[in-house]
Write a protein that holds these residues in place. Structure first.
Motif, PDB file in Angstrom:
ATOM      1  N   LEU A 109       0.841  -1.211   0.000  1.00  0.00           N
ATOM      2  CA  LEU A 109       0.000   0.000   0.000  1.00  0.00           C
ATOM      3  C   LEU A 109       0.869   1.252   0.000  1.00  0.00           C
ATOM      4  N   VAL A 110       1.906   1.251   0.853  1.00  0.00           N
ATOM      5  CA  VAL A 110       2.743   2.455   0.953  1.00  0.00           C
ATOM      6  C   VAL A 110       3.698   2.569  -0.231  1.00  0.00           C
ATOM      7  N   ASP A 111       3.950   1.431  -0.914  1.00  0.00           N
ATOM      8  CA  ASP A 111       4.828   1.477  -2.101  1.00  0.00           C
ATOM      9  C   ASP A 111       4.054   1.896  -3.351  1.00  0.00           C
ATOM     10  N   ILE A 112       2.831   1.356  -3.504  1.00  0.00           N
ATOM     11  CA  ILE A 112       2.083   1.535  -4.758  1.00  0.00           C
ATOM     12  C   ILE A 112       1.180   2.767  -4.729  1.00  0.00           C
ATOM     13  N   ALA A 113       0.608   3.088  -3.563  1.00  0.00           N
ATOM     14  CA  ALA A 113      -0.334   4.221  -3.520  1.00  0.00           C
ATOM     15  C   ALA A 113      -0.068   5.153  -2.338  1.00  0.00           C
ATOM     16  N   PRO A 114       1.176   5.677  -2.200  1.00  0.00           N
ATOM     17  CA  PRO A 114       1.465   6.550  -1.048  1.00  0.00           C
ATOM     18  C   PRO A 114       0.630   7.836  -1.072  1.00  0.00           C
ATOM     19  N   HIS A 115       0.234   8.297  -2.283  1.00  0.00           N
ATOM     20  CA  HIS A 115      -0.578   9.523  -2.389  1.00  0.00           C
ATOM     21  C   HIS A 115      -1.952   9.326  -1.756  1.00  0.00           C
ATOM     22  N   TYR A 116      -2.494   8.092  -1.823  1.00  0.00           N
ATOM     23  CA  TYR A 116      -3.807   7.829  -1.223  1.00  0.00           C
ATOM     24  C   TYR A 116      -3.672   7.523   0.263  1.00  0.00           C
ATOM     25  N   TYR A 117      -2.588   6.846   0.623  1.00  0.00           N
ATOM     26  CA  TYR A 117      -2.374   6.473   2.027  1.00  0.00           C
ATOM     27  C   TYR A 117      -1.529   7.528   2.735  1.00  0.00           C
TER      28      TYR A 117
END
Length: 511
Positions: free
Chosen positions: A471-479
């Motif tokens: 999650l933090v690698d692929i979608a850091p902008h959302y998380y």
């Protein structure tokens, strides 16, 4: 999209306009725009039950023509008291008609496949138990996922009497609201209308689209009763009170655009060059919150930039006839070296068939249709030079890459397992449960899901196990934890961010 002013056409006919689907409402707005620039174009809007004056006003006071239909008188009956169980009441009414009324086929409206199959079984049992008291009956279900050969049975004649000179047979069609307007079944004399249908409803706050059983509109009730008078005078039995008809039913069904997720629609309109969505001439403008949610989702997916303009990724995504999340998953899949597999997954998810599990886990029609979808999507990928590739099947990364590619599209549809044993959807904090049809042999800490189903409980369906660090690698902008609600998932994500920071620090020190 290649011919915005529809120069190749002189006349366009929009039929079944009263259904007010998402596509027809968008078409109304687009065609109205085209008519301003093409005075030579003729548009004919046709419908069975239209709010004629509303449409006339929308299309600049266009001329209105009424063509009378051939309709025999239909006698309408209401119940004295509200029915506690409409399914039970419908079955009883069918049996009473079969027992007491003159010859003529029966059409029963119910809300969905499960209910229809249940009613067919119960009716067959009731009629078999009645023995010689009643004539033979052919009970035929009708719903959209039924194979075409089964659907054709509704046009077969009623069975003959069991013995010469005996009680004539009757055909009983048990259908969803597709029999309301889409087709005419000869021989229908009796209609049973419980007053309910399944409707799509969207909640933009928690981003959940669900099918809910809801009361029909007066317009739908008129359509249903009209089915009884097509070939001869008929009767319609409404399983609700006359007071309820006048006071509880809305005049017209709410247009789909007012109760749908608009992410796909917004992406299409942006692709067509319509940037000012707020002032786009919808016949019934959607709620601002629904539009904002759609723009937000597309921005997180990278389809729109921060100014609301279509990005290069968004242009490619808009070419696929898929939900934006699925389109994103497919477009980025070559980066994870698994586009062949993601192509198959997208095709199968687009052609989900409820019969799948019943027929030995294989359904020829569903597979053939999914194969056609796959070929269509593969052609679009080739057009944009998106590489078709796969990780070696024996590699430990084979399934990992597929799951990462899926997460790249569905990172907004994640649920976290709480200590209490239930799942919470990330950011929206909705309590959900894994659907009984899931294939997981354990309860993973993090899952992505394709569908949120509201039935007896809140279920998430078609789920896949993922890892928190992805999650933090692929979608850091959302998380981004600065605008994240307080929950166990946030605390886990804080640990994962810290762990990632420590790893980076260590690698910098080594250098």
């Amino acid at each position: 999209m290649t011919d915005p002013l529809l120069e190749r056409y002189k006349v366009i006919i929009l039929d079944e306009a009263h259904e007010r689907t998402l596509a027809t409402d968008v078409l109304f707005g687009l065609l109205k725009e085209v008519l301003r620039n093409r005075p030579d174009l003729k548009l004919v809007v046709m419908s069975a039950t239209l709010e004629a004056e509303k449409f006339q006003g929308y299309f600049s006071s266009a001329p209105l023509m009424k063509v009378p239909g051939r309709l025999h008188p239909v006698e309408i009956f209401y119940t004295q008291e509200p029915e506690r169980d409409y399914l039970e009441a419908a079955i009883k009414t069918v049996f009473q008609i079969h027992l007491c009324e003159p010859p003529g086929d029966i059409l029963v409206f119910l809300t969905g496949e499960e209910e229809i199959e249940d009613a067919c079984k119960k009716l067959a049992k009731e009629i078999a138990n009645a023995g010689d008291q009643v004539g033979p009956a052919k009970i035929v279900p009708l719903y959209s996922t039924l194979p075409p050969a089964m659907q054709q049975k509704i046009f077969e004649p009623a069975p003959p009497p069991a013995v010469d000179g005996g009680i004539p047979g009757r055909k009983i069609v048990v259908s969803t609201n597709i029999a309301e307007t889409s087709l005419t079944i000869d021989g229908i004399v009796y209609v049973i209308d419980p007053g309910f249908a399944k409707q799509k409803v969207y909640n933009p706050r928690i981003r959940v689209e669900s099918l809910l059983v809801s009361p029909i509109s007066k317009a739908s009730a008129h359509q249903r009763s009209g089915r009884a008078g097509r070939t001869q005078p008929g009767k319609c039995f409404r399983l609700y009170t006359e007071k309820s008809f006048h006071n509880d039913l809305v005049p017209q069904t709410y247009p789909e655009i007012l109760r749908s997720n608009l992410a796909n629609t917004v992406l299409t309109l942006k692709k067509l060059g319509i940037d000012d969505l707020v002032h786009f001439d919808f016949m019934d403008p959607p709620a601002p919150e629904t539009l904002m949610r759609a723009l937000e989702v597309l921005n997180y997916l990278g389809a729109l930039d921060d100014d609301g303009n279509l990005t290069k990724l968004g242009e490619i995504m808009s070419e696929f006839p898929l939900d934006p999340q699925m389109a994103k998953m497919l477009v980025v899949s070559p980066e994870f070296n698994c586009s062949n597999e993601i192509l198959s997954i997208s095709a199968m998810l687009s052609e989900e068939d409820p019969q799948w599990c019943y027929e030995n886990f294989i359904n020829h029609r569903a597979l053939k249709s999914a194969d056609n979808v796959r070929q269509q999507l593969a052609r679009i990928m080739a057009r944009f030079n998106l590489k078709l590739c796969s990780t070696d099947f024996n590699s430990r990364d084979y399934y990992v890459n597929i799951r990462k590619a899926m997460l790249a599209g569905y990172f907004m549809q994640v649920a976290h397992l709480e200590r209490t044993g239930h799942y919470l959807t990330v950011k929206d904090n909705q309590v959900v449960h894994l659907h009984p049809s899931n294939c997981l042999d354990h309860k993973p800490e993090w899952v992505i899901y394709n569908e949120y189903v509201l039935t007896s409980r809140n279920f998430i369906r078609t789920v896949t196990d993922i890892r928190g660090e992805w999650l933090v690698d692929i979608a850091p902008h959302y998380y981004d934890l600065s605008n994240f609600p307080n929950c166990e998932a946030k605390r886990q994500l804080e640990k994962l961010y810290k762990k990632r920071e420590n790893t980076r620090e260590e690698s910098r020190n080594r250098k």
